[in-house]
Design an enzyme around this catalytic site. Structure first.
Site, PDB file in Angstrom:
ATOM      1  N   ASP A  81     108.908  19.113  70.168  1.00  0.00           N
ATOM      2  CA  ASP A  81     107.511  19.462  69.802  1.00  0.00           C
ATOM      3  C   ASP A  81     106.743  18.309  70.057  1.00  0.00           C
ATOM      4  OD1 ASP A  81     108.513  21.926  68.543  1.00  0.00           O
ATOM      5  OD2 ASP A  81     108.864  21.153  66.693  1.00  0.00           O
ATOM      6  N   GLU A 257     101.894  30.188  68.620  1.00  0.00           N
ATOM      7  CA  GLU A 257     101.712  29.050  67.583  1.00  0.00           C
ATOM      8  C   GLU A 257     101.751  27.497  68.591  1.00  0.00           C
ATOM      9  OE1 GLU A 257     105.838  28.997  66.207  1.00  0.00           O
ATOM     10  OE2 GLU A 257     106.661  28.829  67.953  1.00  0.00           O
TER      11      GLU A 257
END
Length: 588
Positions: A81, A257
């Site tokens: 991430d 997302e």
């Protein structure tokens, strides 16, 4: 370290005041050094004097770098991430850290090729409440951004622990530490901040659809809020759904997302992950004339994905997505993103890693160069950049060795704990590293006395030299290969009766099996080693540092893989000690 004081008895009268002053001035051990006030804290503390991790991946052996090339991933092992920001010619990058402590590693670069870790954003218990968090709970998807209007850096994230939820911390200088968390008043995950040219601020994030409007499993939305920079809080009632479902809701896209908002040439670009974090992962992009929409998807989405490629492709990189963009030192755009490199058994033991690709933004929409093709092993460096990886404090890349004798005043930043500060159980010094064992073991969702290094290669070896004398059957020390509290190997020394044993235990889904044991002499230091060739792991030991003897044969690395154990982390190699050992050798 606390030392015993030797000497002859005092033979002259001493006043009570002298005694009070004398003992008050003695160098008492800190709380971090003492875990059991009833005994010498080092009676059962193993001493680690040497650690060597060495990567041996074939892909790097067969693809040596030329002078103008560098490897991707730029951060090998469990660094998922990624988010990146820029202030002048300084670049800062952060990653998810889940239940690791300290949390949110932060890296600095001047050129996007050579990176140094400068610390952690969340480095104290007041910021990180993961004491009772499962391995894949804690910190998700941090976003780092710089606001030139108030010259402040922000890191916004979701902390699934301690009742915190969405939160933000900030600083004027990433080298000087970050504020305590400010809890944010909205639900959902993956928040990111955006600062407009006019000084206004916004938060975008993933959320559930309105109650009763969910159309299918995995249906999510992207929301935007106005953000009050003075109060560091969203403005109530300012929220708006700007993406419903994904690029085309008629096709039931799942898990939109990881949103990031950008502005270029007067228009607003929203880039998101879509498809879930597994083999359907991708990156998609939308555009609008207003930060609150309406947003129109690019005619050719996704702009980054590996999901459509042949499964048997060479040097496979998979699960690519969750990206962030930045303008490089050469004026060209680049994107950092996560991906995985499965081994020959399609296991994902190194976890989600940080990759980088150049981005073509010559048209209306940004497009990752080669982002829909099999991922390259190496890239051309930006103009004028020299590859310094592995030198002068820059993180190494490709195949490399990491060696630590633990004699420095502080730990190398690559060592992490789980659920609690490392300082609660470790001490380094002239002798090496002491781990004071806690009364918890690796199976528990509690802070454990283990120091971890990420597995960064499919093929590797990790060797540690240890001196240890377990005091009872409840004491064990050695190494662990850990995916999570219910999936791991433990390879260490314990005691049964008056005998000492080296044991190897495998735990899958919380069920443990003693694979092998051997009675040993602990009168001298032992070297413990774990090595892997893809899915094939071996645990060995030696007393002379040369002639290693295998214990337990070759075992599968399946339990160290994300797709088997579940969750979001990669495998960790731990130096481990416990006073709550549950591994019992069988009688000889």
């Amino acid at each position: 370290m606390m030392k015993k004081i030797k000497g002859t008895p005092l033979r002259f009268p001493i006043s009570p005041i002298f005694l009070i002053v004398f003992f008050a001035l003695l160098p008492w051990p800190s709380q971090a050094q003492v875990t059991d006030s009833s005994a010498d804290p080092f009676d059962s503390a193993p001493l680690f004097t040497y650690f060597k991790y060495e990567g041996k991946d074939e892909v790097y052996q067969k693809n040596p770098l030329k002078a103008n090339e560098f490897y991707t991933p730029i951060l090998q092992g469990c660094y998922p991430d990624p988010s990146i920001t820029r202030k002048g010619d300084d670049y800062y990058l952060v990653n998810s850290s889940f239940a690791f402590f300290p949390g949110v590693p932060i890296f600095h670069s001047k050129d996007l090729v050579n990176w140094k870790q400068i610390g952690y954003v969340l480095d104290r218990p007041s910021q990180l409440k993961v004491t009772n968090a499962g391995m894949s709970e804690g910190i998700y998807a941090p976003d780092i951004s710089y606001n030139p209007h108030n010259e402040t850096f922000y890191m916004i994230t979701t902390q699934f622990a301690g009742g915190i939820g969405n939160m933000v911390v900030k600083t004027k200088d990433p080298l000087k530490g970050w504020s305590d968390p400010i809890k944010l008043n909205f639900d959902g995950i993956d928040p990111a901040l955006f600062f407009d040219d006019n000084g206004k601020a916004y938060v975008v994030h993933n959320d559930a659809p309105e109650k009763g409007k969910e159309q299918y499993n995995g249906h999510r939305v992207i929301k935007i809020w106005d953000y009050d920079l003075e109060r560091d809080q969203i403005i109530p009632g300012s929220d708006k759904v700007i993406v419903d479902g994904g690029v085309d809701i008629s096709k039931k896209p799942i898990w939109i997302e990881g949103p990031h908002l950008y502005k270029r040439n007067g228009r607003y670009y929203l880039m998101c992950a879509e498809g879930g974090t597994g083999d359907q992962h991708s990156e998609v992009v939308f555009v609008s004339d207003n930060p609150k929409g309406p947003f129109e998807p690019a005619p050719k989405n996704p702009i980054l994905s590996q999901r459509h490629l042949p499964k048997d492709r060479k040097n496979k990189v998979d699960w690519a997505g969750h990206a962030d963009l930045v303008e490089g030192p050469d004026g060209k755009y680049y994107g950092v993103f996560l991906g995985v490199r499965p081994n020959e058994a399609n296991r994902v033991n190194t976890g989600r890693e940080t990759f980088i690709l150049p981005v073509d933004w010559s048209g209306v929409f940004p497009v990752f160069e080669g982002g829909l093709e099999p991922m390259p092993v190496k890239l051309k460096m930006p103009s004028g950049v020299v590859n310094k990886t592995g030198k002068n404090g820059f993180l190494p890349n490709g195949n490399f060795a990491f060696i630590d004798d633990f004699k420095g005043k502080t730990l190398d930043m690559r060592w992490i704990g789980v659920r609690g500060p490392r300082e609660n159980f470790v001490q380094t010094g002239k002798e090496g590293l002491r781990i004071t064992p806690l009364e918890t073991n690796i199976n528990e969702i509690k802070p454990t006395s283990a120091l971890f290094y990420r597995q960064q290669h499919k093929d590797f070896s990790a060797t540690v030299r240890m001196t240890y004398q377990p005091m009872s059957e409840k004491h064990l020390a050695g190494i662990t290969c850990l995916q999570k509290e219910t999936f791991h190997y433990v390879f260490g020394i314990t005691k049964k009766g008056q005998q000492h044993y080296l044991v190897l235990q495998r735990t899958r889904n919380g069920q443990s099996e003693l694979i092998a044991q051997e009675r040993i002499d602990i009168s001298k230091p032992i070297e413990l080693q774990v090595s892997a060739q893809g899915d094939r792991y071996q645990f060995s030991y030696a007393f002379d540092g040369k002639n290693f003897k295998n214990l337990g044969g070759a075992v599968s690395g399946d339990i160290l893989s994300t797709d088997v154990a579940g969750g979001f982390t990669g495998a960790l190699i731990g130096l481990y000690a416990t006073k709550a050992n549950d591994i019992s050798p069988k009688s000889d």
